[in-house]
Design an enzyme around this catalytic site. Sequence first.
Site, mmCIF file in Angstrom:
data_model
loop_
_atom_site.group_PDB
_atom_site.id
_atom_site.type_symbol
_atom_site.label_atom_id
_atom_site.label_comp_id
_atom_site.label_asym_id
_atom_site.label_seq_id
_atom_site.Cartn_x
_atom_site.Cartn_y
_atom_site.Cartn_z
ATOM 1 N N ARG A 57 -0.862 -5.227 4.693
ATOM 2 C CA ARG A 57 -0.082 -4.707 3.767
ATOM 3 C C ARG A 57 1.219 -3.905 3.913
ATOM 4 O O ARG A 57 1.063 -3.192 5.131
ATOM 5 C CB ARG A 57 -0.934 -4.009 2.785
ATOM 6 C CG ARG A 57 -2.182 -4.525 2.218
ATOM 7 C CD ARG A 57 -3.184 -3.734 1.422
ATOM 8 N NE ARG A 57 -3.505 -2.744 2.374
ATOM 9 C CZ ARG A 57 -4.462 -1.631 1.712
ATOM 10 N NH1 ARG A 57 -4.730 -1.902 0.519
ATOM 11 N NH2 ARG A 57 -4.751 -0.666 2.479
ATOM 12 N N GLU A 69 -11.454 4.987 -4.545
ATOM 13 C CA GLU A 69 -11.753 3.765 -4.256
ATOM 14 C C GLU A 69 -12.286 2.889 -5.587
ATOM 15 O O GLU A 69 -13.125 3.566 -6.242
ATOM 16 C CB GLU A 69 -12.397 3.259 -2.989
ATOM 17 C CG GLU A 69 -11.945 3.750 -1.867
ATOM 18 C CD GLU A 69 -10.842 2.766 -1.243
ATOM 19 O OE1 GLU A 69 -10.575 1.790 -1.890
ATOM 20 O OE2 GLU A 69 -10.292 3.142 -0.501
ATOM 21 N N ARG A 82 0.715 -1.181 0.072
ATOM 22 C CA ARG A 82 0.175 -0.071 0.096
ATOM 23 C C ARG A 82 0.929 1.279 -0.115
ATOM 24 O O ARG A 82 1.707 1.412 0.819
ATOM 25 C CB ARG A 82 -0.794 0.086 1.094
ATOM 26 C CG ARG A 82 -1.632 1.277 1.349
ATOM 27 C CD ARG A 82 -2.843 1.616 0.359
ATOM 28 N NE ARG A 82 -3.704 2.531 0.677
ATOM 29 C CZ ARG A 82 -3.635 3.786 0.864
ATOM 30 N NH1 ARG A 82 -2.220 4.378 0.356
ATOM 31 N NH2 ARG A 82 -4.605 4.604 1.229
#
Length: 309
Positions: free
Chosen positions: A187, A144, A136
């Site tokens: 992540r 999104e 990320r």
Amino acid sequence: MKSDLEVRIAELAMQDRSDLKGSEVTVSGFLAGEAEEPLEDGYNYPFIDENMNGILVKSQQKLNHLERGKWFNITGMLDSTHQQEMHVTSEANVEPSHSHKATPPQEKQFISSVKKVVDGDTIHLETPVLGTTKVRFVSIDTPETNYQGQSQGYHAEEATRQLEYLLPLGERVDIHVGDEPFDQYGRLLAVVVKNEQNINLEMIELGMAVPYFIYPNLVNFNEYGEAVVRAKEFCKGIWNPERPIDELPYEFRFNKRGGPNKFVGHHATKMYVEPSKWESVPIEYRVFFLNEKDAKDAGYDKVQDSNQC
């Protein structure tokens, strides 16, 4: 309570150990990240071994006795699909390790290559870094493509296309991680660099992303803030008045889950506001805090109703 089957985290990265999927095992790992916020399926805890191999431990309940930077023995069921994910049922499944292992080397820069672009701020790597292939982009936020089954449409698709252009499959990248290497999804939080070009910064310059600094990851704060001011001035991407974005990415998410939940500080004035007043802080100065204690510990003072940030 340990399982009869004890394995090394390194074994879980081996393709020829796919026989372990769905098995109950015990591993020894070093907790590399926090799990402050719950997800729909619970909490994620990233563990690594002394050679940076990793496993993501998932729990329906928060494991309050865990302390980042310590070694633990973890017993649970390996995922039937992803053998580097383990499911535990209670705090009893995770016990302090008394083997006195050394802290894994705190490297900050790694080399890998792009396997997949997921969206405008997330990629998958060919070679794992700190035990994960999921990255990320730290301190930026793009619209999104799929949050709770919903998309921000045109701008989300444009950000994804732009990142695919900047980072074609197989592209060699340098991965720079900070002091908080993982997010709540497990992540890796990183600055992604291609040929000395900071891709996180470039996405802001192009109007595809906004700065999204969550304390304590504040590296590049001024640089990203200046970039978003330029992008707005030249009406790039989401700042194009002919096709403006309806909600900033983080605004879109918190509106879907019932409202803002992070305190917001002004990086220059060192004042902070309640989550509901986040818009009172200019975008180029916003610092998000997971809780009010973090804001106070960082030296920020609370804005009173009669004051302005």
